[in-house]
Design an enzyme around this catalytic site. Structure first.
Site, mmCIF file in Angstrom:
data_model
loop_
_atom_site.group_PDB
_atom_site.id
_atom_site.type_symbol
_atom_site.label_atom_id
_atom_site.label_comp_id
_atom_site.label_asym_id
_atom_site.label_seq_id
_atom_site.Cartn_x
_atom_site.Cartn_y
_atom_site.Cartn_z
ATOM 1 C CG LEU A 77 -4.086 6.793 0.642
ATOM 2 C CD1 LEU A 77 -5.444 7.199 0.083
ATOM 3 C CD2 LEU A 77 -4.233 6.206 2.029
ATOM 4 C CB ILE A 84 -0.959 0.018 1.212
ATOM 5 C CG1 ILE A 84 -1.716 -1.314 1.318
ATOM 6 C CG2 ILE A 84 -1.962 1.175 1.084
ATOM 7 C CD1 ILE A 84 -2.574 -1.448 2.566
ATOM 8 N N PRO A 85 1.523 1.536 -1.154
ATOM 9 C CG PRO A 85 2.280 1.633 -3.355
ATOM 10 C CD PRO A 85 1.497 0.809 -2.407
ATOM 11 C CG HIS A 86 0.769 5.284 2.574
ATOM 12 N ND1 HIS A 86 1.163 3.976 2.756
ATOM 13 C CD2 HIS A 86 1.133 5.951 3.691
ATOM 14 C CE1 HIS A 86 1.743 3.866 3.942
ATOM 15 N NE2 HIS A 86 1.740 5.044 4.527
ATOM 16 N N GLY A 87 1.321 8.400 0.313
ATOM 17 C CA GLY A 87 2.034 9.630 0.607
ATOM 18 C C GLY A 87 1.108 10.825 0.570
#
Length: 152
Positions: free
Chosen positions: A102, A64-67
């Site tokens: 996300l 779940i790469p998010h930033g």
């Protein structure tokens, strides 16, 4: 917050072509950037910055790469599937097949956490993951996510 409210068909990649983590981040960023109203390079940079703090590969074939990005005005979600799986420095050291990306505005803590929680809840269901892995098209993936998300 429902994922079905923010996941657009254009931000789904049914068959990622990337061969490594950096390429996956770039490919997903290019799909999500137009939906988020952001520059793809900026998106990739913020996601890689987050990955450098610790992998978002949570195990079980999921990442779940998010930033957070200042230019993003509202929460954006993307999805990608790698049929063969990608080495992503996951907690269980296994390849990742399912990616939820996300992106949130810089000062959106509550929304960010709510969407992460919803994604995590969905991904705990084995049947949901199996359906995503076996879906035949981008449209099918979109439909599976929307239908399952609406049940919660």
């Amino acid at each position: 917050m429902k994922i079905s409210d923010i996941l657009k068909l254009d931000a789904i990649i049914a068959d990622l072509k990337a061969e490594n983590k950096a390429e996956i981040i770039k490919e997903l960023s290019q799909a999500v950037a137009p939906v988020a109203g952001a520059d793809a390079e900026d998106v990739a940079a913020v996601l890689m910055e987050r990955e450098n703090l610790g992998s978002t590969g949570i195990g079980g074939g999921i990442a779940i790469p998010h930033g957070k990005l200042e230019t993003v005005k509202s929460i954006a979600v993307g999805f990608g599937r790698s049929i063969k799986g990608i080495e992503f420095d996951s907690l269980d050291n296994r390849p990742v097949h399912l990616f939820f990306l996300l992106l949130t505005p810089e000062h959106s803590t509550g929304g960010h956490l709510k969407v992460l929680a919803q994604i995590s809840k969905l991904l705990k269901m084995n049947q949901f993951k199996e359906r995503l892995l076996s879906a035949g098209s981008t449209e099918q993936i979109h439909k599976i996510i929307l239908e399952t998300d609406e049940e919660f």
